[in-house]
Enzyme design. Structure first.
Site, PDB file in Angstrom:
ATOM      1  N   LEU A 193     -62.417  41.928 -34.377  1.00  0.00           N
ATOM      2  CA  LEU A 193     -63.493  41.015 -34.751  1.00  0.00           C
ATOM      3  C   LEU A 193     -64.676  41.257 -33.829  1.00  0.00           C
ATOM      4  O   LEU A 193     -64.496  41.551 -32.642  1.00  0.00           O
ATOM      5  CB  LEU A 193     -63.035  39.560 -34.624  1.00  0.00           C
ATOM      6  CG  LEU A 193     -61.902  39.102 -35.555  1.00  0.00           C
ATOM      7  CD1 LEU A 193     -61.463  37.687 -35.204  1.00  0.00           C
ATOM      8  CD2 LEU A 193     -62.320  39.179 -37.015  1.00  0.00           C
ATOM      9  N   ASP A 194     -65.879  41.125 -34.369  1.00  0.00           N
ATOM     10  CA  ASP A 194     -67.073  41.243 -33.540  1.00  0.00           C
ATOM     11  C   ASP A 194     -67.025  40.215 -32.413  1.00  0.00           C
ATOM     12  O   ASP A 194     -66.360  39.180 -32.526  1.00  0.00           O
ATOM     13  CB  ASP A 194     -68.336  40.991 -34.376  1.00  0.00           C
ATOM     14  CG  ASP A 194     -68.526  42.032 -35.470  1.00  0.00           C
ATOM     15  OD1 ASP A 194     -68.007  43.141 -35.316  1.00  0.00           O
ATOM     16  OD2 ASP A 194     -69.192  41.710 -36.466  1.00  0.00           O
ATOM     17  N   ARG A 195     -67.751  40.492 -31.358  1.00  0.00           N
ATOM     18  CA  ARG A 195     -67.770  39.606 -30.183  1.00  0.00           C
ATOM     19  C   ARG A 195     -68.019  38.149 -30.568  1.00  0.00           C
ATOM     20  O   ARG A 195     -67.334  37.245 -30.085  1.00  0.00           O
ATOM     21  CB  ARG A 195     -68.843  40.082 -29.206  1.00  0.00           C
ATOM     22  CG  ARG A 195     -69.044  39.177 -27.995  1.00  0.00           C
ATOM     23  CD  ARG A 195     -70.223  39.638 -27.150  1.00  0.00           C
ATOM     24  NE  ARG A 195     -70.445  38.733 -26.036  1.00  0.00           N
ATOM     25  CZ  ARG A 195     -71.206  37.632 -26.089  1.00  0.00           C
ATOM     26  NH1 ARG A 195     -71.803  37.303 -27.236  1.00  0.00           N
ATOM     27  NH2 ARG A 195     -71.355  36.861 -25.033  1.00  0.00           N
ATOM     28  N   THR A 252     -67.746  36.714 -33.553  1.00  0.00           N
ATOM     29  CA  THR A 252     -66.943  36.210 -34.668  1.00  0.00           C
ATOM     30  C   THR A 252     -65.621  35.681 -34.114  1.00  0.00           C
ATOM     31  O   THR A 252     -64.984  36.335 -33.297  1.00  0.00           O
ATOM     32  CB  THR A 252     -66.666  37.322 -35.698  1.00  0.00           C
ATOM     33  OG1 THR A 252     -67.904  37.801 -36.215  1.00  0.00           O
ATOM     34  CG2 THR A 252     -65.814  36.810 -36.847  1.00  0.00           C
ATOM     35  N   ARG A 282     -71.382  40.525 -42.674  1.00  0.00           N
ATOM     36  CA  ARG A 282     -72.731  40.252 -42.172  1.00  0.00           C
ATOM     37  C   ARG A 282     -73.773  41.061 -42.935  1.00  0.00           C
ATOM     38  O   ARG A 282     -74.846  40.554 -43.303  1.00  0.00           O
ATOM     39  CB  ARG A 282     -72.785  40.540 -40.679  1.00  0.00           C
ATOM     40  CG  ARG A 282     -71.813  39.697 -39.862  1.00  0.00           C
ATOM     41  CD  ARG A 282     -71.633  40.225 -38.443  1.00  0.00           C
ATOM     42  NE  ARG A 282     -72.876  40.166 -37.681  1.00  0.00           N
ATOM     43  CZ  ARG A 282     -73.031  40.722 -36.481  1.00  0.00           C
ATOM     44  NH1 ARG A 282     -72.025  41.407 -35.936  1.00  0.00           N
ATOM     45  NH2 ARG A 282     -74.169  40.608 -35.842  1.00  0.00           N
TER      46      ARG A 282
END
Length: 299
Positions: free
Chosen positions: A136-138, A140, A236
């Protein structure tokens, strides 16, 4: 920790097969077999060491011992908060907090979920390295699947490639969507002038996101999204592409209003457990900052 092992009792249907053929059917890769042979593992029939050329006989017990794993010396264990949703001898499901990287980077070598997992492993006597099945993105939050062994990671990664690792997200996006549900099928690739940003482009990789409106507000919409593919920044990029960027996602056109990060959360994770041979589903409630964002949207 004891070595990771797999064991089978040979059936009549498998009689006559070479061990090599049988293990291929169990999705044990050639690379794994090479490691087993040269890096400290072994293959045994009724406790006796054999090669992959052994022909199986009904009633025999085939045991595969994988070589030991050692964590990377570059990954440092850190005693950080870790919210474990589920754990068994083979996998972990973790609810990742926002503002935490999944893995360390050159710029941020500490503080990641991987650092926290390594500390947890060592504190509980697991001498293994960290295998994240998805990331997961930082900024998210939400559910992330972790394999405790490289073979389990291989099996789950194959599921992911086949689209059988299902992830459902919730997000708050700007504006009101025209349709209550739909599919965004648009290829995604790296933006020419950025090493981070992605964009919809004809020469990109196919990317498919399904969406469904949960609730509409005056200036934003609470949506559920399901990934059919898993491209970097897929959700996104896709919602921005249709004119409804995620609230707080300033990289893709969102505004930092009432929240300090993109309002995106992996709420559900579903996969086929390769060892227990059943489908398992896990849930994680929205984090506090997204709940507060939705409460303010109702005012």
């Amino acid at each position: 920790m004891d070595a990771f092992t797999l064991e089978w009792k040979v059936s009549s249907q498998d009689t006559g097969k070479l061990v090599r053929e049988f293990l291929k059917e169990q999705s044990i890769s050639k690379t794994a077999l090479t490691d087993i042979k040269f890096a400290g593992g072994g293959i045994f029939i009724n406790g006796r060491s054999v090669t992959v050329r052994h022909r199986l006989i009904e009633g025999e017990v085939l045991k595969v011992v994988f070589p030991p794993e050692k964590p990377s010396l570059e990954l440092k264990p850190e005693n950080l908060p870790l919210q474990i949703v589920y754990e068994d001898p083979y996998v972990l499901v973790v609810n990742k907090a926002p503002y935490q990287q999944s893995i360390p980077s050159r710029e941020s070598p500490t503080g990641s979920l991987a650092n926290a997992l390594l500390y947890y492993y060592q504190s509980t006597g697991l001498d293994v390295t960290v295998h994240l099945v998805n990331r997961l993105d930082r900024d998210t939050s939400g559910l992330l699947l972790v394999a405790k062994h490289r073979h389990i990671h291989h099996l789950l990664s194959e599921q992911q490639k086949a689209g059988r690792l299902k992830r459902t997200y919730e997000a708050v996006v700007h504006g009101g969507l025209e349709m209550d549900s739909g599919t965004i099928d648009a290829p995604i690739g790296r933006k020419d002038d950025s090493i981070i940003e992605r964009e919809v482009r004809e020469d990109g990789q196919r990317a498919v996101t399904h969406f469904k409106v949960i609730e509409k507000f005056r200036n934003c919409t609470h949506v559920q999204l399901q990934l059919e593919t898993g491209r970097t920044h897929q959700i996104r990029v896709h919602v921005s592409h249709i004119g409804h960027p995620i609230v707080g996602d300033d990289l893709y056109g969102g505004l930092l209003v009432e929240i300090g990060r993109q309002a995106l959360h992996c709420q559900e994770l579903c996969f086929w457990h390769p060892m227990y041979q059943k489908e398992v589903v896990f849930y994680a409630e929205l984090p506090e900052d997204m709940r507060e964002l939705l409460e303010k949207a109702t005012l």
